[in-house]
Design a protein around this motif. Structure first.
Motif, PDB file in Angstrom:
ATOM      1  N   ARG A  66       0.850  -1.191   0.000  1.00 24.80           N
ATOM      2  CA  ARG A  66       0.000   0.000   0.000  1.00 24.80           C
ATOM      3  C   ARG A  66       0.890   1.246   0.000  1.00 24.80           C
ATOM      4  O   ARG A  66       0.528   2.287   0.535  1.00 24.80           O
ATOM      5  CB  ARG A  66      -0.949  -0.022   1.205  1.00 24.80           C
ATOM      6  CG  ARG A  66      -1.822  -1.273   1.282  1.00 24.80           C
ATOM      7  CD  ARG A  66      -2.907  -1.168   2.340  1.00 24.80           C
ATOM      8  NE  ARG A  66      -2.416  -0.837   3.654  1.00 24.80           N
ATOM      9  CZ  ARG A  66      -1.922  -1.695   4.535  1.00 24.80           C
ATOM     10  NH1 ARG A  66      -1.851  -2.989   4.227  1.00 24.80           N
ATOM     11  NH2 ARG A  66      -1.483  -1.286   5.715  1.00 24.80           N
ATOM     12  N   HIS A  67       2.053   1.096  -0.606  1.00 24.75           N
ATOM     13  CA  HIS A  67       3.006   2.197  -0.696  1.00 24.75           C
ATOM     14  C   HIS A  67       2.389   3.351  -1.476  1.00 24.75           C
ATOM     15  O   HIS A  67       1.715   3.158  -2.492  1.00 24.75           O
ATOM     16  CB  HIS A  67       4.290   1.716  -1.387  1.00 24.75           C
ATOM     17  CG  HIS A  67       5.442   2.650  -1.256  1.00 24.75           C
ATOM     18  ND1 HIS A  67       5.539   3.831  -1.961  1.00 24.75           N
ATOM     19  CD2 HIS A  67       6.572   2.581  -0.501  1.00 24.75           C
ATOM     20  CE1 HIS A  67       6.663   4.441  -1.649  1.00 24.75           C
ATOM     21  NE2 HIS A  67       7.309   3.710  -0.765  1.00 24.75           N
ATOM     22  N   THR A  68       2.625   4.567  -1.003  1.00 22.02           N
ATOM     23  CA  THR A  68       2.033   5.762  -1.623  1.00 22.02           C
ATOM     24  C   THR A  68       2.375   5.881  -3.101  1.00 22.02           C
ATOM     25  O   THR A  68       1.570   6.382  -3.894  1.00 22.02           O
ATOM     26  CB  THR A  68       2.502   7.023  -0.865  1.00 22.02           C
ATOM     27  OG1 THR A  68       2.061   6.928   0.498  1.00 22.02           O
ATOM     28  CG2 THR A  68       1.955   8.291  -1.484  1.00 22.02           C
ATOM     29  N   PHE A  95      -5.548  14.993  -3.973  1.00 24.85           N
ATOM     30  CA  PHE A  95      -4.749  16.130  -4.383  1.00 24.85           C
ATOM     31  C   PHE A  95      -3.442  15.633  -4.999  1.00 24.85           C
ATOM     32  O   PHE A  95      -3.017  14.497  -4.754  1.00 24.85           O
ATOM     33  CB  PHE A  95      -4.455  17.055  -3.203  1.00 24.85           C
ATOM     34  CG  PHE A  95      -3.599  16.437  -2.116  1.00 24.85           C
ATOM     35  CD1 PHE A  95      -2.232  16.688  -2.052  1.00 24.85           C
ATOM     36  CD2 PHE A  95      -4.170  15.600  -1.159  1.00 24.85           C
ATOM     37  CE1 PHE A  95      -1.446  16.116  -1.059  1.00 24.85           C
ATOM     38  CE2 PHE A  95      -3.381  15.015  -0.168  1.00 24.85           C
ATOM     39  CZ  PHE A  95      -2.025  15.280  -0.113  1.00 24.85           C
ATOM     40  N   GLN A  96      -2.817  16.470  -5.779  1.00 21.97           N
ATOM     41  CA  GLN A  96      -1.550  16.137  -6.424  1.00 21.97           C
ATOM     42  C   GLN A  96      -0.411  16.640  -5.537  1.00 21.97           C
ATOM     43  O   GLN A  96      -0.250  17.842  -5.328  1.00 21.97           O
ATOM     44  CB  GLN A  96      -1.471  16.777  -7.814  1.00 21.97           C
ATOM     45  CG  GLN A  96      -0.342  16.250  -8.682  1.00 21.97           C
ATOM     46  CD  GLN A  96      -0.639  14.852  -9.223  1.00 21.97           C
ATOM     47  OE1 GLN A  96      -1.748  14.344  -9.089  1.00 21.97           O
ATOM     48  NE2 GLN A  96       0.351  14.228  -9.843  1.00 21.97           N
ATOM     49  N   GLN A  97       0.360  15.692  -5.011  1.00 22.33           N
ATOM     50  CA  GLN A  97       1.497  16.044  -4.169  1.00 22.33           C
ATOM     51  C   GLN A  97       2.734  16.220  -5.051  1.00 22.33           C
ATOM     52  O   GLN A  97       3.160  15.290  -5.725  1.00 22.33           O
ATOM     53  CB  GLN A  97       1.752  14.952  -3.127  1.00 22.33           C
ATOM     54  CG  GLN A  97       3.008  15.129  -2.311  1.00 22.33           C
ATOM     55  CD  GLN A  97       2.993  16.382  -1.468  1.00 22.33           C
ATOM     56  OE1 GLN A  97       1.998  16.672  -0.809  1.00 22.33           O
ATOM     57  NE2 GLN A  97       4.084  17.150  -1.487  1.00 22.33           N
ATOM     58  N   ILE A 105       9.073  11.801  -1.731  1.00 20.86           N
ATOM     59  CA  ILE A 105       8.217  11.820  -2.926  1.00 20.86           C
ATOM     60  C   ILE A 105       9.089  12.233  -4.120  1.00 20.86           C
ATOM     61  O   ILE A 105       9.238  13.426  -4.408  1.00 20.86           O
ATOM     62  CB  ILE A 105       7.040  12.810  -2.767  1.00 20.86           C
ATOM     63  CG1 ILE A 105       6.242  12.522  -1.487  1.00 20.86           C
ATOM     64  CG2 ILE A 105       6.127  12.766  -3.993  1.00 20.86           C
ATOM     65  CD1 ILE A 105       5.407  11.289  -1.518  1.00 20.86           C
ATOM     66  N   PRO A 106       9.732  11.259  -4.789  1.00 19.76           N
ATOM     67  CA  PRO A 106      10.666  11.607  -5.870  1.00 19.76           C
ATOM     68  C   PRO A 106       9.996  12.127  -7.126  1.00 19.76           C
ATOM     69  O   PRO A 106      10.636  12.766  -7.953  1.00 19.76           O
ATOM     70  CB  PRO A 106      11.393  10.287  -6.138  1.00 19.76           C
ATOM     71  CG  PRO A 106      10.427   9.232  -5.711  1.00 19.76           C
ATOM     72  CD  PRO A 106       9.680   9.810  -4.550  1.00 19.76           C
ATOM     73  N   PHE A 146     -14.606  10.077  10.391  1.00 17.69           N
ATOM     74  CA  PHE A 146     -13.799   8.848  10.361  1.00 17.69           C
ATOM     75  C   PHE A 146     -12.905   8.951   9.124  1.00 17.69           C
ATOM     76  O   PHE A 146     -13.415   9.064   8.007  1.00 17.69           O
ATOM     77  CB  PHE A 146     -14.701   7.620  10.288  1.00 17.69           C
ATOM     78  CG  PHE A 146     -15.759   7.583  11.362  1.00 17.69           C
ATOM     79  CD1 PHE A 146     -15.508   7.007  12.592  1.00 17.69           C
ATOM     80  CD2 PHE A 146     -17.017   8.155  11.143  1.00 17.69           C
ATOM     81  CE1 PHE A 146     -16.485   6.977  13.584  1.00 17.69           C
ATOM     82  CE2 PHE A 146     -17.995   8.138  12.123  1.00 17.69           C
ATOM     83  CZ  PHE A 146     -17.729   7.542  13.351  1.00 17.69           C
ATOM     84  N   MET A 147     -11.598   8.876   9.314  1.00 15.83           N
ATOM     85  CA  MET A 147     -10.700   9.223   8.226  1.00 15.83           C
ATOM     86  C   MET A 147      -9.589   8.187   8.059  1.00 15.83           C
ATOM     87  O   MET A 147      -8.935   7.793   9.033  1.00 15.83           O
ATOM     88  CB  MET A 147     -10.086  10.597   8.502  1.00 15.83           C
ATOM     89  CG  MET A 147      -9.225  11.154   7.392  1.00 15.83           C
ATOM     90  SD  MET A 147      -8.477  12.744   7.865  1.00 15.83           S
ATOM     91  CE  MET A 147      -9.937  13.719   8.228  1.00 15.83           C
ATOM     92  N   ALA A 148      -9.389   7.741   6.805  1.00 12.74           N
ATOM     93  CA  ALA A 148      -8.239   6.902   6.443  1.00 12.74           C
ATOM     94  C   ALA A 148      -7.374   7.742   5.516  1.00 12.74           C
ATOM     95  O   ALA A 148      -7.796   8.096   4.417  1.00 12.74           O
ATOM     96  CB  ALA A 148      -8.697   5.623   5.749  1.00 12.74           C
ATOM     97  N   VAL A 149      -6.172   8.074   5.966  1.00 13.21           N
ATOM     98  CA  VAL A 149      -5.304   8.977   5.212  1.00 13.21           C
ATOM     99  C   VAL A 149      -4.157   8.204   4.581  1.00 13.21           C
ATOM    100  O   VAL A 149      -3.832   7.080   4.981  1.00 13.21           O
ATOM    101  CB  VAL A 149      -4.759  10.107   6.099  1.00 13.21           C
ATOM    102  CG1 VAL A 149      -5.891  10.923   6.701  1.00 13.21           C
ATOM    103  CG2 VAL A 149      -3.868   9.555   7.201  1.00 13.21           C
ATOM    104  N   ALA A 150      -3.516   8.824   3.586  1.00 12.01           N
ATOM    105  CA  ALA A 150      -2.374   8.221   2.896  1.00 12.01           C
ATOM    106  C   ALA A 150      -1.183   9.169   2.976  1.00 12.01           C
ATOM    107  O   ALA A 150      -1.290  10.295   3.472  1.00 12.01           O
ATOM    108  CB  ALA A 150      -2.729   7.917   1.445  1.00 12.01           C
ATOM    109  N   GLY A 151      -0.029   8.694   2.490  1.00 13.79           N
ATOM    110  CA  GLY A 151       1.172   9.513   2.476  1.00 13.79           C
ATOM    111  C   GLY A 151       1.803   9.703   3.836  1.00 13.79           C
ATOM    112  O   GLY A 151       2.706  10.532   3.992  1.00 13.79           O
ATOM    113  N   GLU A 152       1.388   8.930   4.831  1.00 18.20           N
ATOM    114  CA  GLU A 152       1.931   9.102   6.179  1.00 18.20           C
ATOM    115  C   GLU A 152       3.398   8.693   6.243  1.00 18.20           C
ATOM    116  O   GLU A 152       4.221   9.387   6.856  1.00 18.20           O
ATOM    117  CB  GLU A 152       1.105   8.285   7.178  1.00 18.20           C
ATOM    118  CG  GLU A 152       1.387   8.602   8.649  1.00 18.20           C
ATOM    119  CD  GLU A 152       2.553   7.827   9.255  1.00 18.20           C
ATOM    120  OE1 GLU A 152       2.989   8.177  10.357  1.00 18.20           O
ATOM    121  OE2 GLU A 152       3.031   6.866   8.608  1.00 18.20           O
TER     122      GLU A 152
END
Length: 494
Positions: free
Chosen positions: A94-96, A136-138, A144-145, A220-226
């Motif tokens: 589940r890698h970003t 959103f676009q990081q 984050i290469p 209730f929140m599931a976030v990514a990029g942690e």
């Protein structure tokens, strides 16, 4: 927390073995605990039976607290949590930076499944739970290469009381994972403990709590990029600040799955609660001079949130010990609560009692007869359910209680041994009154309470000097739900 009347008219809170103060009310508590799944029921029920037998001549009394909240706690399912973790760890990674396709076997597919779960839960709630994506676009950044889309999955349960609807409590976990190499987005990274455990708890909380009503709103929140640097939560928290959302508190669940320490020790009855004091880098020029000068550095909003969580746990989940730690996080570590703290919101983190770093952010392997990797066989589903119960109790109390009082001050107009506190009136229609709490300056938790009527906006404590204790003021509703306390800053006389 036991409450004992004091001669001065207040109440003294006494910390003691959780079940014993309410021994007369053990029978209804026994029924609640016996209905709980997993090891909690197996451990708690015989204990409570033995206590009840010792007290069988005592007339029964109703269980303390809100029966709805006790029911929510009992409905948390270790089996559903286990199912969620098995599914989340079935994706290769589940890698970003991994495959964003919902039809693949990486983060995109995991995201699609979490969204579908929230939507299934929303359907069962007759649409009261509202699910949306925060995508959103990081751009390129540390970890984050290359630019990547980061997506948070957000399910909102709107509050039903107009006066409290805009007050928001958040519970979160992060669904991304990684192995030993932060930039390796191809190797297996099951992330069972870090942090499928937290996401599974959030899903379970949504499943249970969406069938109940609360005055305030719960997210209730599931976030990514942690793993790369809390990018998902940072984006959501920044947007919340820009929108001027009234976030009264966030509970981050990150690494709540294991009960075994690196040395083989086992503790299934403790969860650590990290709470920030004075934010790092802050100075008296940031408006904190009154806090510093009056000894209130241990009474920041996040510390008061943590005390409220611990008190809810003592009442509704006495089998779990919530170990309050006066730090933002562990050394050399960080979590999504930091994103909300950076925006000035109260935020805390729940984490298992002792971590085994061989099973966090490690490539799955066996090396010198030592197993590495964050795999499902190493997590304790019953323990995760117990941590979810702590969350449920705290969130329910917070979202049903009135807002914390505003404008709380201690009058410092003259030298005197009495203490006068004042505050602005709350507006909730179910407000029952206010509760003045106090403790010794060296004590970690509130030791004494005094309730005052709802039409009061000030109260004088005779012969209790503000020089010697720490005061706080809570708002309380008719059902007994109390807000987090507010530390009084010095103010002039009338």
């Amino acid at each position: 927390m036991t409450e004992v009347p004091e001669a001065a008219g207040g109440v003294k809170r006494v910390a003691s073995a959780p079940a014993m103060p309410h021994i007369a009310g053990m029978k209804p508590m026994l029924l609640i605990f016996a209905a709980l799944p997993g090891t909690f029921a197996a451990i708690a029920t015989p204990f409570l039976i033995s206590v009840q037998l010792l007290a069988q001549e005592t007339p029964p009394a109703p269980a303390p607290g809100d029966p709805d909240i006790a029911r929510m706690v009992s409905e948390i399912s270790a089996e559903r949590i286990e199912r969620s973790i098995h599914i989340l760890t079935s994706f290769t990674t589940r890698h970003t930076l991994s495959d964003p396709s919902p039809n693949g076997n990486d983060i995109g597919a995991a995201r699609a499944w979490i969204r579908a779960e929230f939507e299934r839960i929303a359907g069962a709630s007759n649409g009261r739970l509202q699910v949306e994506l925060d995508a959103f676009q990081q751009p390129r950044a540390p970890g984050i290469p290359q630019p990547v889309e980061i997506v948070n999955i957000v399910a909102t349960l709107p509050g039903t009381q107009p006066e409290s609807h805009d007050r928001i409590y958040i519970v979160s976990g992060h669904y991304d994972s990684c192995s030993s190499n932060l930039l390796d987005f191809e190797s297996p990274a099951p992330g069972a403990d870090d942090d499928a455990s937290g996401v599974a708890a959030v899903l379970e909380l949504a499943s249970v709590m969406s069938h109940y009503e609360f005055n305030a709103t719960i997210v209730f929140m599931a976030v990514a990029g942690e793993e790369q640097g809390c990018y998902g939560s940072a984006h959501w928290a920044a947007q919340a600040r820009q929108k001027k959302l009234n976030i009264a508190g966030l509970i981050n669940n990150d690494i709540i799955g294991s009960t075994r320490a690196e040395d083989g020790g086992h503790d299934s009855a403790t969860v650590r609660l990290f709470a920030q004091g004075v934010p790092p880098g802050k100075t008296p020029g940031d408006g904190l001079s009154a806090l510093f000068s009056t000894g209130g550095e241990n009474d920041t909003p996040s510390r008061e949130l943590a005390r409220a969580i611990k008190e809810a746990s003592v009442l509704y989940m006495p089998a779990m010990s919530v170990k309050l730690i006066y730090r933002t996080d562990r050394y050399l570590r960080a979590g999504d609560q930091q994103s909300f703290l950076d925006q000035g919101y109260p935020a805390v983190r729940l984490t298992e009692p002792a971590e085994d770093f061989r099973h966090q952010r490690q490539e799955v392997r066996v090396e010198n007869n030592v197993t590495y990797g964050d795999t499902t066989d190493l997590v304790n589903f019953a323990y995760i359910a117990d941590v979810a119960r702590v969350n449920a109790a705290a969130l329910a109390v917070l979202a049903r209680a009135p807002a914390s009082p505003r404008g709380v001050q201690v009058v410092t107009a003259k030298l005197e041994n009495d203490t006068t506190l004042r505050w602005q009136a709350n507006t909730e229609p179910d407000l029952a009154g206010y509760r003045i709490v106090w403790r010794d300056t060296t004590a970690p938790f509130w030791e004494h309470t005094l309730d005052v009527p709802k039409d009061a906006t000030s109260h004088t404590m005779h012969d209790i000097s503000k020089d010697n204790v720490i005061f706080g003021v809570e708002a309380v509703d008719a059902a007994g739900h109390a807000s987090p306390a507010v530390y009084p800053l010095p103010g002039p006389g009338p």
